[in-house]
Design a protein around this motif. Sequence first.
Motif, PDB file in Angstrom:
ATOM      1  N   LYS A 264      15.476 -21.046  25.265  1.00 16.21           N
ATOM      2  CA  LYS A 264      15.315 -19.665  25.312  1.00 16.21           C
ATOM      3  C   LYS A 264      14.820 -18.989  27.062  1.00 16.21           C
ATOM      4  CE  LYS A 264      18.275 -17.493  22.600  1.00 16.21           C
ATOM      5  NZ  LYS A 264      19.852 -17.110  23.461  1.00 16.21           N
ATOM      6  N   GLU A 282      17.304  -9.843  29.288  1.00 18.27           N
ATOM      7  CA  GLU A 282      17.892  -9.755  27.927  1.00 18.27           C
ATOM      8  C   GLU A 282      17.377 -11.919  27.115  1.00 18.27           C
ATOM      9  OE1 GLU A 282      21.992 -10.421  29.177  1.00 18.27           O
ATOM     10  OE2 GLU A 282      21.908  -7.877  28.878  1.00 18.27           O
ATOM     11  N   LEU A 283      17.350 -12.676  28.345  1.00 17.28           N
ATOM     12  CA  LEU A 283      16.661 -13.581  27.242  1.00 17.28           C
ATOM     13  C   LEU A 283      15.953 -14.206  27.189  1.00 17.28           C
ATOM     14  CD1 LEU A 283      18.646 -16.488  29.504  1.00 17.28           C
ATOM     15  CD2 LEU A 283      18.876 -16.571  27.447  1.00 17.28           C
ATOM     16  N   TYR A 284      14.481 -13.051  27.577  1.00 15.26           N
ATOM     17  CA  TYR A 284      13.063 -13.011  27.442  1.00 15.26           C
ATOM     18  C   TYR A 284      12.922 -12.018  25.759  1.00 15.26           C
ATOM     19  CZ  TYR A 284      11.605 -15.181  31.639  1.00 15.26           C
ATOM     20  OH  TYR A 284      11.561 -15.504  33.198  1.00 15.26           O
ATOM     21  N   THR A 285      13.956 -11.543  26.131  1.00 17.78           N
ATOM     22  CA  THR A 285      14.338 -10.621  24.567  1.00 17.78           C
ATOM     23  C   THR A 285      14.051 -11.247  23.881  1.00 17.78           C
ATOM     24  OG1 THR A 285      14.268  -8.324  26.234  1.00 17.78           O
ATOM     25  CG2 THR A 285      14.935  -7.626  23.531  1.00 17.78           C
ATOM     26  N   GLU A 286      15.681 -11.912  23.309  1.00 17.48           N
ATOM     27  CA  GLU A 286      15.959 -12.793  22.677  1.00 17.48           C
ATOM     28  C   GLU A 286      14.952 -13.815  22.376  1.00 17.48           C
ATOM     29  OE1 GLU A 286      19.926 -14.653  23.722  1.00 17.48           O
ATOM     30  OE2 GLU A 286      20.656 -12.643  24.788  1.00 17.48           O
ATOM     31  N   ALA A 287      14.426 -14.496  22.949  1.00 16.91           N
ATOM     32  CA  ALA A 287      12.686 -15.213  23.048  1.00 16.91           C
ATOM     33  C   ALA A 287      11.984 -14.355  21.632  1.00 16.91           C
ATOM     34  CB  ALA A 287      12.662 -15.487  23.903  1.00 16.91           C
ATOM     35  N   GLY A 289      12.077 -12.661  19.749  1.00 14.73           N
ATOM     36  CA  GLY A 289      12.804 -12.365  18.889  1.00 14.73           C
ATOM     37  C   GLY A 289      12.891 -13.427  17.968  1.00 14.73           C
ATOM     38  N   ILE A 290      12.800 -14.635  18.012  1.00  7.28           N
ATOM     39  CA  ILE A 290      12.051 -15.819  17.106  1.00  7.28           C
ATOM     40  C   ILE A 290      11.305 -16.066  16.177  1.00  7.28           C
ATOM     41  CG2 ILE A 290      12.271 -18.603  17.632  1.00  7.28           C
ATOM     42  CD1 ILE A 290      14.091 -18.026  20.224  1.00  7.28           C
ATOM     43  N   ARG A 305       8.594 -10.567  30.703  1.00  3.63           N
ATOM     44  CA  ARG A 305       9.854 -10.465  30.571  1.00  3.63           C
ATOM     45  C   ARG A 305       9.118  -8.296  31.897  1.00  3.63           C
ATOM     46  NH1 ARG A 305      11.567  -7.410  25.077  1.00  3.63           N
ATOM     47  NH2 ARG A 305       9.371  -5.359  25.175  1.00  3.63           N
TER      48      ARG A 305
END
Length: 521
Positions: A264, A282-287, A289-290, A305
Amino acid sequence: MAAAAAEAECDVVMAAPDGPGETDGDEEARREAEAFKEQGNAYYAKKDYNEAFNYYTKAIDTCPNNASYYGNRAATLMMLGRFREALEDAQQSVRLDDSFVRGHLREGKCHLSLGNAMAASRCFQRVLELDHKNTQAQQELKNATTVLEYEKIAEVDFEKRDFRKVVFCMDRALEFAPACHRFKILKAECLALLGRYPEAQSVASDILRMDSTNADALYVRGLCLYYEDCIEKAVQFFVQALRMAPDHEKACLACRNAKALKAKKEDGNKAFKKGNYKLAYELYTEALGIDPNNIKTNAKLYCNRGTVNSKLRKLEEAIDDCTNAVKLDDTYVKAYLRRAQCYMDTEQYEDAVRDYEKVYQTEKTKEHKQLLKNAQVELKKSKRKDYYKILGVNKNASEDEIKKAYRKRALMHHPDRHSGASAEVQKEEEKKFKEVGEAFTILSDPKKKARYDSGQDLEEDGLNMGEFDPNNIFKAFFSGPGGFSFEGAVRALQQGRGSSRDLAVVVLLWCLVRILDNLLS
């Protein structure tokens, strides 16, 4: 610690004959074994435990059914810190002689040193059955009970994520169980979760030196690297741990998270480099949450971000992201620099100065010194009157634009225009009229303007604005050729002495004021 845990003593009594059917050969072997044992005892007394071990082994080889020989070798192995081997000898000694008190005592001590407090308790209870006054067994039983209590507390606190308390409990338990890998691993894992990576790595490395295939230690070693943002190396340790123990749940989860986080983050970086800021966000936000436990990587993701938000001109959101980054890692210089620039862009100069000071204290470079100086200048400038704002022009306004702006504002706030207003309004308009004159005096003079723009203190340069008279500027600006004065023309008309020229100019200016009123209303 091993010696303290062992408190072992060798048995010096001579072994009993094996039975009435003993042959001359058996007697000879027994005497030879006893001689080896005595030599072992002598070396043991000298604390030469390796030689003692060798002679006790010869005694066992010569006479393998003697409980005291195994008991003595167990005591020696305990002093050498080889508790697992000592446990085997102690267990063999009580199998040969279930009434062998020291054998049961040594077995219990080995179990306790290895962290098996329940088994240790059973051994000490057996000793007390054989000798209810045995004070050593009584004390060791209390020690075993204490270890069990620390284990239970640590288990509850781990679930509560109170890792500091778990470390405390494991430290106390390890005082009684110095050879327990399980306690060491739990302590190391909690140290890693607390961000104390060097300590955690040290504990895991010590275990791996003794047992290179220990899956738990491999997992903790990988966990430290993972939390230090060395994700590729971390994955290698997780994979190695899973080879040793395919069902290792923690290693499996950590490996999966590490791979997902790496992918991510890299995808976000690629999107950012291509200028696709929305996708990068969006990708940094998803990362993020991991894995909330990965502090260092998440700090970088927040900063990344924040950079995206600054590109999207979402400066307050960028500031929030950088703030989250430094909360996770208060040594993260890049996040402080990014936030400071956002503070500069939003004219929050005091906050910018604070961040640049933090950066300069951490890394005293010429670049950081200049950034701090620039922020300090802007902070100083922000606390003065903003002459550009007073005239309603931007900082790149031309000389003509400044003159036009002054003409418009001076007429708007001139006291004569508000002579019929309340005293409060007159006072406010007079103040604004004076500020307009100040602004024009500074911005219309190239040298004064340059000093003002550079943040210099104008009063220190001999420009005392407190003694400034705005009417003089107004008269000079609106006076025509031949010494014509707007105020003089008004007075002349009021006294009946005005010329047609005076009347025409006054009427013209009155019309201009009316036009301005309409435009501004």
